[in-house]
Design an enzyme around this catalytic site. Structure first.
Site, PDB file in Angstrom:
ATOM      1  N   LYS A  55      -1.403   5.465   2.011  1.00  0.00           N
ATOM      2  CA  LYS A  55      -2.044   4.635   3.443  1.00  0.00           C
ATOM      3  C   LYS A  55      -1.251   3.788   4.316  1.00  0.00           C
ATOM      4  CE  LYS A  55      -6.116   5.049   0.160  1.00  0.00           C
ATOM      5  NZ  LYS A  55      -6.380   4.032  -1.038  1.00  0.00           N
ATOM      6  N   GLN A  99      -7.113  -1.931  -3.717  1.00  0.00           N
ATOM      7  CA  GLN A  99      -7.023  -0.423  -4.460  1.00  0.00           C
ATOM      8  C   GLN A  99      -7.637  -0.247  -5.902  1.00  0.00           C
ATOM      9  OE1 GLN A  99      -5.795   2.568  -3.643  1.00  0.00           O
ATOM     10  NE2 GLN A  99      -5.986   4.225  -4.738  1.00  0.00           N
ATOM     11  N   ASP A 122     -12.990  -0.465   4.180  1.00  0.00           N
ATOM     12  CA  ASP A 122     -12.845   0.988   2.878  1.00  0.00           C
ATOM     13  C   ASP A 122     -14.406   1.090   2.228  1.00  0.00           C
ATOM     14  OD1 ASP A 122     -11.519   2.784   1.037  1.00  0.00           O
ATOM     15  OD2 ASP A 122     -11.713   1.279  -0.938  1.00  0.00           O
TER      16      ASP A 122
END
Ligand SMILES: Nc1nc(=O)c2c([nH]1)NC[C@@H]1CN(c3ccc(C(=O)N[C@@H](CCC(=O)O)C(=O)O)cc3)C=[N+]21
Length: 281
Positions: A55, A99, A122
């Site tokens: 990422k 994450q 996200d």
């Protein structure tokens, strides 16, 4: 029948070119400021570390900056909430990626929900999910939104189709089902307690594998001509669906690797650029 390959890798690469231009134009009109994505990795799971690194690399490829926050595996919920608060209040941070999964002592839902809506690039907050499900403006959850973007790009007909989503996780199956519903599919969600899974899968015009178990969905359960989306990612380059026997009897499919994975990252970056543009100029 030769299936259409839903080539996420090539599509993501071409969309990165457009994002690079947007970031460059933003720099030109803002004295060199760029969108910044903060990535938070808690603990030292090697697979998670690899994804987070991918990422950060994607940010760099489009000319954005990323801020890699790494926290030890012993981090508490309070410590992680404090870090998220700091990033929420940092005017130089435009997007926050936490994450998944975090170590088990941490309340992951509380931490996801602590992310400010406008920095939730996200798409993991309850608020963002709810807004998306109601058809309101919100960043989509990266993996299902990436899947919607690839289906749209390839002009896959969704309206009125029977979409079967196998899996109901917070950041994949559930938001996937809501996005397909928003696109006017008839949606069935299957999960570990579902009875007659093969029978339900047999009905799918569009099948999304999101169970997290290697090749759990068998080729023989899938009808001819279906559109097959495999959101799984497992060591050895296999997904959640037994794909090999399907390639000449379905109408379209996402390969693993090179399908959904690159679209997930591209969607995260796309939404980060959008957030940066809104905050900067
Ligand atoms: N908050 C959060 N958001 C996520 O979006 C998220 C997450 N947590 N936790 C883990 C999963 C996994 N994930 C992947 C992203 C890209 C690839 C990817 O690009 N895979 C390449 C192959 C990569 C390889 O070489 O292994 C491909 O499919 O072509 C895979 C997996 C994002 N996730």
């Amino acid at each position: 029948m030769t299936a259409l390959i839903l080539d996420g890798k090539t599509l993501a690469a071409s969309w990165e070119e457009q994002l690079t231009e947007r970031v460059s134009a933003l720099k030109n009109r803002s004295n060199g400021r760029t969108p910044i994505l903060a990535t938070i990795l808690v603990g030292d799971d090697p697979a998670s570390a690899t994804y987070v690194k991918m990422k950060g690399n994607a940010c760099r490829r489009v000319g954005m900056d990323s801020l890699a926050v790494e926290m030890p595996g012993s981090t508490s919920t309070e410590q992680l909430l404090a870090k998220i608060d700091e990033l929420n209040n940092d005017p130089n941070v435009h997007g926050i990626l936490l994450q998944h999964p975090v170590p088990e002592q941490i309340d992951e839902r509380a931490c996801f929900d602590a992310i400010a809506l406008h920095k939730d690039v996200d798409g993991v907050t309850c608020l963002g999910f709810g807004r998306m499900a109601m058809g309101e403006d919100a960043y989509g959850c990266a993996t299902p939104k990436g899947i919607m973007r690839i289906l749209e790009h390839y002009k896959i007909d969704i309206e009125g189709k029977h979409a079967v989503v196998v899996g109901r996780s917070a950041i994949l199956g559930k938001p996937m089902a809501m996005m397909l519903l928003e696109a006017n599919a008839t949606v069935t969600i299957c999960h570990s307690r579902t009875k007659n899974l093969p029978d339900l899968i047999k009905q799918a015009d569009i099948l999304v594998g999101a169970v997290g178990k290697p090749e759990f969905i068998k080729a023989e359960w899938i009808k001819d001509g279906a559109v097959v989306v495999d959101a799984g990612y497992h060591p050895g380059g296999v997904g959640d669906i037994e794909l090999a026997p399907l390639v000449d009897r379905v109408s379209a499919y996402t390969p693993v690797p090179g399908g959904v994975g690159p679209m997930t990252i591209n969607t995260l970056i796309f939404q980060s650029v959008d957030s940066g543009e809104k905050a900067i100029a």
